[in-house]
Design a protein around this motif. Structure first.
Motif, PDB file in Angstrom:
ATOM      1  N   PHE A  69      13.807 -29.829   1.175  1.00  0.00           N
ATOM      2  CA  PHE A  69      13.375 -31.156   0.692  1.00  0.00           C
ATOM      3  C   PHE A  69      14.477 -32.200   0.939  1.00  0.00           C
ATOM      4  O   PHE A  69      14.186 -33.329   1.338  1.00  0.00           O
ATOM      5  N   SER A 116       2.437 -29.304   6.242  1.00  0.00           N
ATOM      6  CA  SER A 116       2.068 -28.150   7.091  1.00  0.00           C
ATOM      7  C   SER A 116       1.426 -27.024   6.278  1.00  0.00           C
ATOM      8  O   SER A 116       1.620 -26.937   5.056  1.00  0.00           O
ATOM      9  N   SER A 135       4.128 -25.120   4.550  1.00  0.00           N
ATOM     10  CA  SER A 135       4.650 -25.675   3.302  1.00  0.00           C
ATOM     11  C   SER A 135       3.663 -25.460   2.150  1.00  0.00           C
ATOM     12  O   SER A 135       4.070 -25.165   1.025  1.00  0.00           O
ATOM     13  N   SER A 154       5.018 -14.066   0.626  1.00  0.00           N
ATOM     14  CA  SER A 154       6.369 -14.465   1.042  1.00  0.00           C
ATOM     15  C   SER A 154       6.591 -14.124   2.508  1.00  0.00           C
ATOM     16  O   SER A 154       7.152 -14.917   3.269  1.00  0.00           O
ATOM     17  N   CYS A 184       7.377 -16.652   5.545  1.00  0.00           N
ATOM     18  CA  CYS A 184       8.533 -16.546   6.440  1.00  0.00           C
ATOM     19  C   CYS A 184       8.086 -16.525   7.901  1.00  0.00           C
ATOM     20  O   CYS A 184       8.659 -17.221   8.747  1.00  0.00           O
ATOM     21  N   ILE A 201       9.152 -19.290  10.598  1.00  0.00           N
ATOM     22  CA  ILE A 201       9.905 -18.970  11.821  1.00  0.00           C
ATOM     23  C   ILE A 201       9.169 -19.516  13.038  1.00  0.00           C
ATOM     24  O   ILE A 201       9.749 -20.148  13.928  1.00  0.00           O
ATOM     25  N   LYS A 242       9.437 -23.309  13.177  1.00  0.00           N
ATOM     26  CA  LYS A 242      10.779 -23.755  13.570  1.00  0.00           C
ATOM     27  C   LYS A 242      10.982 -23.577  15.082  1.00  0.00           C
ATOM     28  O   LYS A 242      11.554 -24.443  15.759  1.00  0.00           O
TER      29      LYS A 242
END
Ligand code: HEM
Length: 288
Positions: free
Chosen positions: A102, A115, A118, A167, A171, A175, A178
Motif C-alpha cells: 500500500f 486487480s 488484490s 494464500s 501468491c 508472482i 509481477k
C-alpha cells in the motif's frame, strides 16, 4: 497410501518452506533491485517476501502443530499457545507485507485494489483475521463453553486448509502479475522466458507444492490426533466418573487443565486407545 513417517515428512516440508523464502528473497534482491523503505519499488519487494514467509510458510507450520504426536497426550494448553503464537506471527508478517504494497502504491500514485490478485489477497487476509480471532475466543479463553468449542472446531479446521489454499493462490497470482508488469521489454519479455521468469515460475510451483503437501498432511487420518470430539470420547470412564463425583465437578464444565493436575486421572487419560486403554477415543476430556 505411502507409509511416510511424520517427522521426516516435516523435515522435508521445512526445507521446502525455507527454500521458498530463500527463493523469493533472491528474486527480489537479484532481479528486482533489493529492499528499502523509501516508497519505491524496493519497498514493494518486502511484499512478496513477507507474504510468502507469513501467510504460507509460517501459517503452514502453525497448521501442522497438532499433527506432532507429542501434542496428543498431556496438557494441551502449551500447544494451543504455540499454535496461536505461530498464527499470530504469520498475521503480523502479513500485515507488514500489506503495508509495504500500500505504501508503494500510494507513493507512486497507483490506484489500490483494482486487480483480481488484490481482491483475493485481501479477502484471504480478512478470513485469516476472523479465523484467528474466533480460534482465540473459542479455544484459548477459559470461559468458552465446551459445546461451543466442539461446534466450532470442524469449522476452524475447514477454514484452516481453505485459507492456506487461498494464500497459495494469492501468491501464484501475485508472482504472475509481477512478471507481467516487469518483463516487458526487448530480450527480457516474459514470453521469451528469461532466467528471471524461469526462477519465479519455479518459485510459484514450489509454493503450490508446499501448500498441497501441508493440506495433504492435515487430511491424512493416521496423522490426526485420536478423535477427541466424538460423543463417546466425552463420556467419563468409571475411574474418571468416580473422580468427578468425589470432586463435585460436572461433566459439562470439566476443564482439562484442572483435571489433568491429578496424577490418577492423568494416568487414565494417558492410556488412550492407541496405548491399549479406555474405549471411545477417550482424549475428549482433555483436548476439546
Ligand atoms: C498487490 C495481497 C502475495 C505481488 C497486493 C494487494 C494486496 C495483496 C491486498 C493490493 C495492494 C494495493 O492495492 O495497494 C497479497 C497476499 C499475498 C500476496 C494476501 C499472499 C498470500 C504476493 C506475491 C507477489 C505479489 C507472492 C509476488 C510478487 C503483488 C503485486 C501487487 C500486489 C505485483 C500490485 C498490483 C496489484 O495491486 O495487484 N497484494 N499478495 N503478491 N501484490 Fe500481492
Amino acid at each position: 497410501m505411502l507409509d511416510v513417517p511424520f517427522l521426516p515428512f516435516c523435515a522435508f516440508l521445512g526445507t521446502l518452506g525455507l527454500l521458498c523464502v530463500a527463493m523469493v528473497g533472491t528474486w527480489c534482491q537479484h532481479w528486482r533491485g533489493g529492499f528499502s523503505l523509501d516508497g519505491s519499488s524496493r519497498t514493494f519487494n518486502w511484499h512478496p517476501v513477507l507474504m510468502v514467509t507469513g501467510l504460507v510458510v509460517l501459517y503452514g507450520a502453525a497448521a501442522l502443530v497438532y499433527r506432532i504426536p507429542n501434542t496428543w497426550s498431556g496438557p494441551k494448553l502449551p500447544w494451543k499457545v504455540l499454535h496461536s503464537s505461530l498464527a499470530l506471527g504469520a498475521f503480523v508478517l502479513t500485515v507488514l507485507g500489506l503495508v509495504a504494497v500500500f505504501c508503494f502504491h500510494n507513493s507512486q500514485g497507483t490506484p489500490n485494489m483494482y486487480s483480481l490478485h488484490s481482491w483475493m489477497g485481501l479477502g484471504t487476509v480478512l478470513l485469516f483475521s476472523c479465523q484467528w480471532a474466533a480460534g482465540f475466543g473459542a479455544f484459548l479463553l477459559p470461559w468458552a463453553p465446551t459445546w461451543l468449542r466442539a461446534l466450532y472446531k470442524p469449522i476452524h479446521v475447514f477454514f484452516g486448509s481453505t485459507i492456506l489454499m487461498l494464500s497459495v493462490a494469492s501468491c501464484v497470482s501475485g508472482i504472475n502479475e509481477k512478471l507481467f508488469f516487469s518483463l516487458k521489454n526487448g530480450t527480457m519479455e516474459y514470453k521469451l522466458l528469461p532466467a528471471e521468469a524461469v526462477f519465479a515460475n519455479t518459485l510459484g510451483l514450489l509454493i503450490l507444492i508446499f501448500g498441497v503437501l501441508v493440506v495433504a498432511a492435515l487430511a491424512r487420518p493416521s496423522w490426526k490426533r485420536p478423535d477427541s470430539d466424538s460423543p463417546d470420547s466425552r463420556m467419563p470412564t468409571p475411574l474418571l466418573r468416580a473422580h468427578l463425583h468425589g470432586s463435585g465437578a460436572q461433566h459439562s464444565d470439566l476443564k482439562m487443565e484442572s483435571v489433568c493436575k491429578e496424577g490418577k486421572v492423568q494416568s487414565e487419560m494417558d492410556s488412550g486407545p492407541e496405548r491399549g486403554g479406555w474405549e471411545g477415543g477417550g482424549m475428549g476430556w482433555c483436548l476439546v
